[in-house]
Design an enzyme around this catalytic site. Structure first.
Site, PDB file in Angstrom:
ATOM      1  N   GLY A  37       0.883  -1.139   0.054  1.00  0.00           N
ATOM      2  CA  GLY A  37      -0.144   0.193  -0.200  1.00  0.00           C
ATOM      3  C   GLY A  37       0.820   1.314   0.047  1.00  0.00           C
ATOM      4  O   GLY A  37       0.361   2.500  -0.329  1.00  0.00           O
ATOM      5  N   GLY A  38       2.095   1.088   0.403  1.00  0.00           N
ATOM      6  CA  GLY A  38       2.901   2.319   0.257  1.00  0.00           C
ATOM      7  C   GLY A  38       2.632   3.453   1.294  1.00  0.00           C
ATOM      8  O   GLY A  38       1.503   3.212   2.231  1.00  0.00           O
ATOM      9  N   ALA A 112      14.693  -4.375  -2.445  1.00  0.00           N
ATOM     10  CA  ALA A 112      15.384  -4.741  -3.792  1.00  0.00           C
ATOM     11  C   ALA A 112      16.560  -3.858  -4.111  1.00  0.00           C
ATOM     12  O   ALA A 112      16.149  -2.559  -4.261  1.00  0.00           O
ATOM     13  CB  ALA A 112      14.185  -4.902  -4.715  1.00  0.00           C
ATOM     14  N   ALA A 264       6.996  20.089   6.980  1.00  0.00           N
ATOM     15  CA  ALA A 264       6.182  19.592   5.617  1.00  0.00           C
ATOM     16  C   ALA A 264       6.977  20.504   4.606  1.00  0.00           C
ATOM     17  O   ALA A 264       6.104  21.097   3.884  1.00  0.00           O
ATOM     18  CB  ALA A 264       4.917  19.760   5.941  1.00  0.00           C
ATOM     19  N   HIS A 439     -30.538  18.831  -9.718  1.00  0.00           N
ATOM     20  CA  HIS A 439     -30.965  20.050  -8.762  1.00  0.00           C
ATOM     21  C   HIS A 439     -31.671  19.245  -7.553  1.00  0.00           C
ATOM     22  O   HIS A 439     -32.501  18.685  -7.702  1.00  0.00           O
ATOM     23  CB  HIS A 439     -31.876  20.887  -9.337  1.00  0.00           C
ATOM     24  CG  HIS A 439     -32.329  21.996  -8.506  1.00  0.00           C
ATOM     25  ND1 HIS A 439     -31.518  23.092  -8.229  1.00  0.00           N
ATOM     26  CD2 HIS A 439     -33.488  22.237  -7.960  1.00  0.00           C
ATOM     27  CE1 HIS A 439     -32.391  23.929  -7.225  1.00  0.00           C
ATOM     28  NE2 HIS A 439     -33.303  23.370  -7.013  1.00  0.00           N
TER      29      HIS A 439
END
Length: 463
Positions: A37-38, A112, A264, A439
């Site tokens: 899922g990373g 890997a 961040a 609508h």
């Protein structure tokens, strides 16, 4: 060869590529060194949106008295909130593992590293393949002077673990998508939050009018936003984290104290341990792996997708590139030819955009006209108590072709689907205006913005 294809990285791009390759008959393996899922599913998109939803519920209950509903005194169980968030992550990652298994994709656990152009080593075992897809993703960028400890000074991964008690004072260093999303999470949970951004504006890539409106709403909710400002250093002390803040325009410096600091300032491609040079794969000076439109690297049988293949670093971009690479390897005629890639800040309200901003369109030589429909004129937005923001459409004057759509408002990310399709199908503002929309819906605002381009919107006074 052991496999027709080995995908390195099981994030959104990687698992999309592996499943599509298996669907097309390729013997496929996927390598993951952490969790399937990373970043997106485990410590990114999904858990962040869970916390944002919790904050949105807090906001809604705080304003419910305006229409006669009262829920009494609010209380928060932070441990239960964190557990609920992790439960969603576990369910989704388990689902991805199930899909890989159902499609007969072999999952190799470990890191890997190439040993030659057709071989990777995973956990001491070597595996060969005719083709490879590098999908190793990205990681938070570091900032000198602000050393992340994942407790008091955190990156986006650490910020997902909400501490108890919730920090009273929080600093978000970086005014991009991640900074604003976490700023609103903690603001809704009770923190006093300040965002500082080095550049003159926040949310790079978004339309200037939309950013101005968005920041106005965020400030109304209690956030403090300072641009052309940077954090030089942070020193954790007993009474809080002492941060030296500098105004880059004037050079003025000051020290402020916070209980938690979020770093961040963007993300960087992750190629550590890949040993790309052993396969002859080019990695540029910024750490990205250059590719062509079919996601092929300079080595014909090796492909790269997602964050490691270049900006924008977005899960949906990685997913598309994964499908393209798998289909090309399977002999299908495919390439990455998207007209535009949408961007979203999933706060409340959301900021979402696709295509060219007004400034970008003018810089490219287009003569443009725009249509703007405010959410305050939407009946559906009124029923949701969500009337901040607007929908702005950028159109080429001569052809009426839609060049970009920019939205500040409720469910903006969902409204963006129509806009993205309009760009892909080369639709005009007239095409959208002639399409009957249900609508009452928020989607009617897209129609009204298209009508506003021609000064014919019904529910606003056309200037």
């Amino acid at each position: 060869m052991d496999f027709d294809l080995i995908v390195i990285g099981a994030g959104p791009g990687g698992y999309h590529a592996a499943i599509r390759a298996a669907q097309l008959g390729l013997k496929t393996a996927i390598v993951e060194r952490e969790k399937v899922g990373g970043v997106c599913l485990n410590v990114g998109c999904i858990p962040t949106k869970a916390l944002l939803h919790a904050g949105e519920v807090i906001m809604e209950t705080q304003h419910a008295a305006e229409f006669g509903l009262s829920f009494g005194e609010q209380s928060m169980n932070i441990a239960k909130l964190n557990g609920w968030k992790e439960g969603i992550v576990k369910k989704l990652t388990g689902g991805v593992s199930g899909l890989l298994k159902a499609n007969k994709v072999t999952v190799l656990s470990g890191e890997a590293g190439f040993t030659d152009p057709h071989t990777v080593e995973v956990g001491g075992q070597k595996y060969t393949a005719s083709h490879f897809i590098i999908a190793t993703g990205s990681e938070p960028a570091k900032l000198p002077g602000l050393e992340v400890d994942q407790q008091r000074i955190v990156d986006s991964t650490g910020a997902l673990n909400v501490p108890e008690p919730v920090p009273a004072r929080m600093l978000c260093v970086g005014g991009g998508v991640i900074g604003f999303e976490f700023a609103q999470v903690y603001n809704n949970l009770g923190s006093q939050v300040k965002i500082i951004e080095f550049m003159p504006t926040v949310i790079p890539g978004a339309d200037a009018d939309a950013v101005k409106e968005y920041v106005k709403v965020m400030k109304k909710q209690g956030l403090t936003v300072e641009t052309q400002t940077k954090a030089n250093r942070a020193e954790p002390k007993e009474d809080g984290i002492h941060v030296e803040i500098e105004n880059v325009a004037t050079g003025e410096k000051r020290t402020e104290v916070f209980d938690r600091v979020l770093v961040a300032v963007g993300r960087r491609p992750r190629t550590d341990g890949l040993n790309a040079q052993a396969a002859g794969v080019t990695v540029n000076e910024r750490g990205f792996i250059p590719t062509d439109k079919q996601q092929r690297t300079n080595v014909a049988h090796i492909y790269a997708i997602g964050d490691v293949a270049g900006n924008p670093m977005l899960a949906h971009k990685a997913m598309k590139e994964g499908l393209v690479a798998a289909e090309v390897i399977a002999g299908k005629p495919a390439e990455q030819d998207a007209v535009a890639i949408p961007g979203v800040v999933y706060t409340n309200p959301e900021l979402a955009w696709v295509g060219l901003t007004e400034a970008e369109a003018k810089d490219k030589g287009y003569e443009v006209k725009t249509g703007l429909f405010p959410m305050s004129a939407s009946g559906r937005a009124m029923t949701l108590q969500a009337t901040d923001g607007f929908i702005k459409m950028v159109v080429e004057k001569e052809t009426d072709l839609v060049l970009g759509v920019h939205i500040v408002g409720p469910r903006a990310s969902d409204l963006l689907g129509e806009a993205s399709l309009a760009l892909e199908m080369a639709a005009t503002a007239t095409d959208i205006a002639l399409t009957i929309h249900a609508h009452p819906t928020l989607g009617e605002g897209v129609l009204e913005a298209a009508e506003a381009v021609h000064k014919q919107a019904i529910h606003i006074i056309n200037k």
